[in-house]
Design an enzyme around this catalytic site. Structure first.
Site, PDB file in Angstrom:
ATOM      1  N   GLU A 210       0.838  -1.210   0.000  1.00  0.00           N
ATOM      2  CA  GLU A 210       0.000   0.000   0.000  1.00  0.00           C
ATOM      3  C   GLU A 210       0.876   1.264   0.000  1.00  0.00           C
ATOM      4  O   GLU A 210       0.731   2.151   0.849  1.00  0.00           O
ATOM      5  CB  GLU A 210      -0.983  -0.015   1.187  1.00  0.00           C
ATOM      6  CG  GLU A 210      -1.961  -1.173   1.083  1.00  0.00           C
ATOM      7  CD  GLU A 210      -3.181  -1.083   1.996  1.00  0.00           C
ATOM      8  OE1 GLU A 210      -3.245  -0.195   2.861  1.00  0.00           O
ATOM      9  OE2 GLU A 210      -4.098  -1.923   1.813  1.00  0.00           O
ATOM     10  N   GLU A 334      -4.987  -8.920  -0.227  1.00  0.00           N
ATOM     11  CA  GLU A 334      -5.799  -8.568   0.954  1.00  0.00           C
ATOM     12  C   GLU A 334      -7.246  -8.465   0.520  1.00  0.00           C
ATOM     13  O   GLU A 334      -7.571  -7.670  -0.376  1.00  0.00           O
ATOM     14  CB  GLU A 334      -5.332  -7.256   1.584  1.00  0.00           C
ATOM     15  CG  GLU A 334      -3.998  -7.386   2.298  1.00  0.00           C
ATOM     16  CD  GLU A 334      -3.594  -6.139   3.075  1.00  0.00           C
ATOM     17  OE1 GLU A 334      -4.468  -5.403   3.553  1.00  0.00           O
ATOM     18  OE2 GLU A 334      -2.366  -5.919   3.180  1.00  0.00           O
TER      19      GLU A 334
END
Ligand code: AHR
Length: 530
Positions: A210, A334
């Site tokens: 991220e 995820e």
């Protein structure tokens, strides 16, 4: 003797095959309309699609709350039975679901983690503050050697997430050398001093996590440059072939994927690009309770879950443009439901209960990933133990297998099987004016020729009867398992650990080669057809 078929003939054969297939669908659909049958899953059993990578069934373990410390790792001095410090109960339960790969150490934690803090004699390891999750101090007793031991005991591949946000190129390059090299070097000498003579194999390695957010708040252009620099120094040692995963987008951020794919065209800097998508019914500011919810919340959760399909399609379309030969995989590392934490628990630990709603969420996602097997090569549920949509919850020396765990156990039959072409037509599940398909489905054929069909009935109020014509084989035998409960919010607790568990499924009929299935309201069913 072998048959030589010319390219033009292959094309003709393909056209003929497609025509036969579409007329089969046409006839069946016409019959369906004549007979007023609404729900139907046509399974084309004699035409296999891509192999469903077993890694779609992967898991994720972050240094977050009680995922690692307490959930997986108790240390060798613990009174909880363990193998090299890893809880035996968790280990045995995880082996049952055939975990193919495990991602570690984060998540957002990964871009704060300095791996050298977690090697060497345990008592000499530096304690650190987990600045991202709860500000707690960790003694680093679970590090590289302990993680590799865990993957070894699970019989799964390692997926390590490197630190781009606050780490250096040298640190990341040395980690790979420490892990995988068999040559003489300062890093391999250090590994041997720490007790591991032989290098390990590492299958997946992510270049940051991220990095558009907690991993450094970068723009895609900036990250693209940084990623190329890091990737250059991630070497393949001793026959180990790293599958490098570039940090990808969140949700519908197609610009991130477009930028990275464009900049990396004609350069082999990564083999996979990640994608994160969480379903957060109620939104980030007003998240649902995991256990105390309405039918509206139930519906909204599945509406959000189904978005995974549209999100993948969007990213796939971009990847298809820049990588038409399909050399790079989409790595959905995820995914899952994100609810409020359990009352009274640390908000930074993301500990939530897990109900029948989560089981259906898992079925929807796994069916979507199966259907996208051509491009989706890896997926990791967030997370494995005690965090978000976990498969296992622990409390001291007790564990609970969640409804999500049971879905992973039932769906493991799809791992490395060949996706079958299916055509689903089904009624809607409606709440007020809003509608979603009531059934989620996928099918595959394994190496022994057994067909597996995984289904979910999202409607909590009615059973659904569905016909399943199977084209290309004559069925002789059907068996199945079902997961359901009386209430939408049924869950397994430490007091009642078996409230939601799979049972033998007998709601099918096989007549004149046509299979019909009656799925209970709010259920997940997996069938084996022979
Ligand atoms: O899974 C919890 C967190 O969600 C991860 O650390 C991060 O990558 C994501 O935002």
């Amino acid at each position: 003797m072998y048959l030589y078929i010319k390219r033009e003939d292959m094309k003709k054969l393909f056209v003929i095959f497609t025509l036969i297939l579409s007329s089969a669908f046409f006839v069946i659909n016409a019959q369906k309309e004549d007979q007023g049958i609404v729900n139907q899953l046509v399974i084309v059993a004699n035409h296999g699609g891509p192999v469903i990578s077993k890694d779609i069934y992967g898991h994720f373990s972050e240094h977050l709350g009680a995922c690692i410390y307490g959930g997986i790792w108790v240390g060798t001095n613990s009174s909880i039975p363990n193998t090299y410090g890893i809880r035996n109960d968790v280990l045995f339960a995880l082996r049952e679901i055939k975990i193919p790969n495990l991602r570690w150490p984060g998540g957002c934690f990964a871009d704060t983690y300095h791996w050298k803090d977690g090697i060497g004699p345990q008592e000499k390891r530096a304690s650190i503050i987990n600045t991202h999750w709860g500000g707690v101090t960790e003694d680093n007793s679970f590090g590289t050697h302990e993680f590799m031991k865990l993957t070894d005991l699970l019989g799964c591949d390692a997926y390590i997430n490197g630190n781009v946000g606050s780490g250096t190129v040298q640190e990341m390059a040395e980690w790979i050398e420490y892990l995988t090299s068999d040559s003489e070097s300062p890093m391999t000498k250090l590994r041997k001093e720490n007790g591991s003579e032989q290098p390990w194999k590492v299958k997946y390695f992510a270049i940051g996590n991220e990095n558009w957010g907690c991993g450094g708040n970068m723009t895609p252009e900036f990250y693209g440059d940084v990623m190329r620099r890091f990737s250059t120094y991630l070497k393949d040692f001793a026959g180990n072939r790293l599958y490098r995963v570039a940090c990808g987008a969140s949700d519908f951020d197609f610009n991130w994927t477009e930028t990275l794919m464009k900049e990396s065209k004609n350069r082999n800097m990564f083999q996979g690009i990640s994608l994160h998508y969480y379903s957060v019914p109620g939104g980030w500011g007003n998240k649902n309770s995991a256990t105390d919810f309405t039918e509206n919340d139930w519906f909204e959760t599945f509406r959000l879950n189904y978005q995974m399909d549209a999100i993948i399609k969007g990213h796939e379309a971009i990847m298809d443009r820049y990588d038409p030969r399909n050399t790079k995989g989409l790595v959905v590392d995820e995914w899952g439901n994100w609810f409020q934490v359990e009352p009274g628990t640390n908000p930074g630990f993301l500990y939530q209960q897990n109900t029948l709603r989560d089981a259906i969420t898992a079925a929807i996602h796994l069916n979507v990933f199966n259907q996208h097997a051509n491009r989706v090569k890896v997926a990791n549920l967030a997370q494995m133990v005690n965090v978000l949509q976990a498969v296992i919850l622990t409390k001291d020396d007790k564990i609970v297998l969640t409804p999500t765990y049971h879905v992973f156990r039932m769906f493991r039959v799809h791992q490395d099987a060949r996706l079958l072409t299916t055509d689903l037509s089904c009624e809607d599940y409606a709440v007020g004016e809003r509608k979603i398909p009531a059934i989620s489905a996928s099918a595959s054929v394994d190496k022994e020729g057994k067909i597996h069909v995984s289904l979910a009935n999202l409607n909590p109020n009615k059973e659904i009867m569905m016909t399943c014509p199977v084209i290309g084989v004559s069925l002789k035998n059907v068996t199945g398992e079902v997961l359901t409960a009386n209430e939408m919010n049924a869950f397994n607790s430490f007091e009642e650990p078996e409230k939601v568990k799979p049972a033998v499924f007998s709601g099918y009929k096989l007549k004149d080669g046509i299979l019909s299935v009656t799925m209970p309201a709010k259920s997940v069913v997996v069938l084996e057809l022979k």
